[in-house]
Design a protein around this motif. Structure first.
Motif, PDB file in Angstrom:
ATOM      1  N   TYR A 301      16.367  10.405 -24.227  1.00 12.11           N
ATOM      2  CA  TYR A 301      17.352  11.114 -23.338  1.00 12.11           C
ATOM      3  C   TYR A 301      18.846  11.192 -23.545  1.00 12.11           C
ATOM      4  O   TYR A 301      19.389  10.369 -23.761  1.00 12.11           O
ATOM      5  CB  TYR A 301      17.345  10.355 -21.942  1.00 12.11           C
ATOM      6  CG  TYR A 301      17.972  11.183 -20.881  1.00 12.11           C
ATOM      7  CD1 TYR A 301      17.608  12.487 -20.361  1.00 12.11           C
ATOM      8  CD2 TYR A 301      19.179  10.640 -20.147  1.00 12.11           C
ATOM      9  CE1 TYR A 301      18.227  13.147 -19.503  1.00 12.11           C
ATOM     10  CE2 TYR A 301      19.891  11.199 -19.072  1.00 12.11           C
ATOM     11  CZ  TYR A 301      19.475  12.616 -18.844  1.00 12.11           C
ATOM     12  OH  TYR A 301      19.994  12.918 -17.833  1.00 12.11           O
ATOM     13  N   THR A 302      19.086  12.488 -24.245  1.00  7.08           N
ATOM     14  CA  THR A 302      20.721  12.586 -24.847  1.00  7.08           C
ATOM     15  C   THR A 302      21.535  13.279 -23.713  1.00  7.08           C
ATOM     16  O   THR A 302      22.808  13.229 -24.016  1.00  7.08           O
ATOM     17  CB  THR A 302      20.613  13.733 -25.662  1.00  7.08           C
ATOM     18  OG1 THR A 302      19.896  14.968 -25.255  1.00  7.08           O
ATOM     19  CG2 THR A 302      19.732  13.414 -26.827  1.00  7.08           C
ATOM     20  N   ASP A 303      21.144  13.601 -22.354  1.00 10.57           N
ATOM     21  CA  ASP A 303      21.906  13.992 -21.418  1.00 10.57           C
ATOM     22  C   ASP A 303      22.610  15.351 -21.823  1.00 10.57           C
ATOM     23  O   ASP A 303      23.682  15.378 -21.383  1.00 10.57           O
ATOM     24  CB  ASP A 303      22.841  13.107 -21.030  1.00 10.57           C
ATOM     25  CG  ASP A 303      23.370  13.005 -19.456  1.00 10.57           C
ATOM     26  OD1 ASP A 303      22.744  13.892 -18.776  1.00 10.57           O
ATOM     27  OD2 ASP A 303      24.474  12.605 -19.471  1.00 10.57           O
ATOM     28  N   ALA A 304      21.927  16.059 -22.557  1.00  6.75           N
ATOM     29  CA  ALA A 304      22.523  17.384 -23.234  1.00  6.75           C
ATOM     30  C   ALA A 304      22.863  18.502 -21.953  1.00  6.75           C
ATOM     31  O   ALA A 304      23.965  19.173 -22.312  1.00  6.75           O
ATOM     32  CB  ALA A 304      21.703  18.002 -24.109  1.00  6.75           C
ATOM     33  N   VAL A 305      22.181  18.578 -20.966  1.00 10.97           N
ATOM     34  CA  VAL A 305      22.391  19.464 -19.860  1.00 10.97           C
ATOM     35  C   VAL A 305      23.223  19.131 -18.895  1.00 10.97           C
ATOM     36  O   VAL A 305      24.228  19.585 -18.457  1.00 10.97           O
ATOM     37  CB  VAL A 305      20.871  19.924 -19.504  1.00 10.97           C
ATOM     38  CG1 VAL A 305      21.118  21.090 -18.559  1.00 10.97           C
ATOM     39  CG2 VAL A 305      19.919  20.458 -20.340  1.00 10.97           C
TER      40      VAL A 305
END
Length: 455
Positions: A301-305
């Protein structure tokens, strides 16, 4: 003295340290901004890299446990361990993350309830459930797995390949060349960067631990948690591990580590007896289940959005911290693991205990750095006592400097600064790990092909 001390390596390490300390002392405002900007860049633009490294280390641990390579014994088939099982486990555990897990592990769930992952509504039931699970994730399998690749690589090159010293450049000899003159400058840079990064690896442990202990002392004795008090605490730590490093590993670290584990078990038992026993057991079981069902999602989970900052402020920070400690812990585990198999190290790394001691971490790291920066020191020998003490004192320079920075810059987020500094130290050690593992893999393949290794 020069015959026993690597002057070039010490000079390079101290020069790198001064490159960090001097700007903080003379330009605190500008330096703190640069540090924070670097942290933002590393944790945002390269979040994917840190997460992949963490997941890769976890897969590596599982592979070692279930594959034939887990049968490789450090020192050879007939090697007998130097330390008893309980003492060996204790020294590994108490050298890993020191006071960090005791501090963060207890309070971090409160941050997660307010600043939630996955866009969960703050203070909701789901937020509380994920808070417990994420705390376990950050201190669990992936976290511990960061240390195993370096531990096994160093251990094999040290004990099975009969390494002549504890220097990381020596452990990378299969890649960098076995002759002293070959790639000598590059070898010096690697050893210097590794030694320098050991200082950064202890920053969170010592810096945060000092502040927390200062608050506890202030509350207990009704005094202010001043800069003077915190520096006094650091000097007290110095005195403690000076006494520990003046002994041999067996007499110093072994006894302290055993005592810490006994004390930890007693502390946990006390908390369980006086606390809500049913809730503790139910919550732990639920957190384990949540980790199992969400492990892959949390690992990637990179929290890109949503870009909430949760991953950057916590997961990526932790992974960078563990990376900055990987070589120092790897050296320590390798040094004390003669006679143990690859699989035994892997299983211990997966054990999750919630008490580590600050002083033992400083002691183990100062001992390893003293070994690295000594000349003509055999792997079974220990460096001079005064030299271990000297490095222990040098390690305190950066934490004291950070405390000064907190005092010099108003409304400074000191936790953010320490997180930023930790990521700075973690990046170069990733590349050192690559050379180290590459060298060990080449050595294992060569030994197996030439019938020097039985699996």
């Amino acid at each position: 003295m020069s015959k026993k001390v690597d002057i070039k390596l010490i000079a390079l390490t101290i020069t790198l340290l001064m490159c960090v300390v001097v700007p903080i002392v003379f330009w605190p405002d500008g330096t703190s901004k640069i540090i924070n900007d670097f942290f933002h860049m590393m944790t945002t633009d390269f979040a994917w890299a840190f997460l992949l490294i963490g997941f890769g280390c976890t897969i590596f641990v599982i592979f070692i446990i279930i594959s034939k390579y887990g049968n490789i014994r450090l020192g050879g088939e007939d090697a007998k361990p130097h330390y008893k099982g309980f003492t060996w486990i204790s020294m590994i555990i108490t050298s890993a993350l020191a006071a960090g897990i005791l501090i963060f592990g207890i309070v971090e769930w409160m941050f997660y309830v307010e600043s939630t992952p996955f866009g969960i509504e703050p203070r909701s039931v789901e937020a509380y459930e994920m808070a417990s699970a994420y705390g376990m994730f950050h201190w669990g399998f992936s976290a511990s797995a960061f240390y195993l690749p370096a531990s096994l690589a160093i251990g094999y090159m040290l004990w099975n390949r009969k390494g002549k010293s504890m220097k990381i450049s020596e452990a990378c000899s299969e890649v960098l060349g076995k002759e002293k003159t070959k790639n000598s400058l590059f070898k010096l840079i690697i050893d210097g960067v590794v030694t320098f990064c050991f200082v950064g690896g202890l920053l969170i442990t010592v810096g945060l631990g000092t502040s927390v202990i200062g608050e506890l002392i202030g509350d207990l004795f009704n005094v202010d948690n001043t800069l003077t008090l915190r520096i006094t605490i650091i000097f007290a730590f110095c005195a403690f591990f000076i006494a520990a490093t003046s002994k041999s590993i067996a007499k110093g670290m072994a006894k302290i580590s055993n005592f810490n584990i006994y004390l930890a078990l007693a502390f946990f038992l006390f908390v369980f007896i006086v606390g809500p026993k049913s809730f503790i057991l139910n919550n732990v079981v639920m957190a384990v289940g949540t980790n199992i069902t969400n492990f892959v999602k949390m690992s990637f989970y990179t929290d890109a959005v949503a870009q909430t900052g949760f991953i950057q402020n916590w997961t990526i920070f932790y992974w960078a911290w563990y990376l900055s400690l990987s070589i120092s812990i790897g050296l320590w585990v390798a040094r004390i693991s003669y006679g143990r198999t690859f699989r035994q190290i892997a299983i211990i790394v997966f054990i999750v205990l919630v008490f580590f001691n600050l002083a033992t971490s400083a002691t183990s790291v100062s001992t390893m750095v003293a070994m690295i920066t000594s000349k003509n020191l055999q792997v079974n020998e220990e460096p001079n006592k005064w030299f271990k003490v000297l490095w222990g004192c040098i390690f305190m320079v950066l934490p004291v400097t950070i405390l000064y920075l907190e005092n010099a810059v108003e409304e400074l987020n000191i936790l953010g600064i320490m997180q930023s500094m930790t990521s700075l130290f973690g990046v170069p050690l990733f590349f050192v790990n690559v050379f180290l593992i590459w060298s060990a893999v080449k050595a294992i393949r060569s030994d197996y092909k030439n019938n020097k290794l039985k699996i």
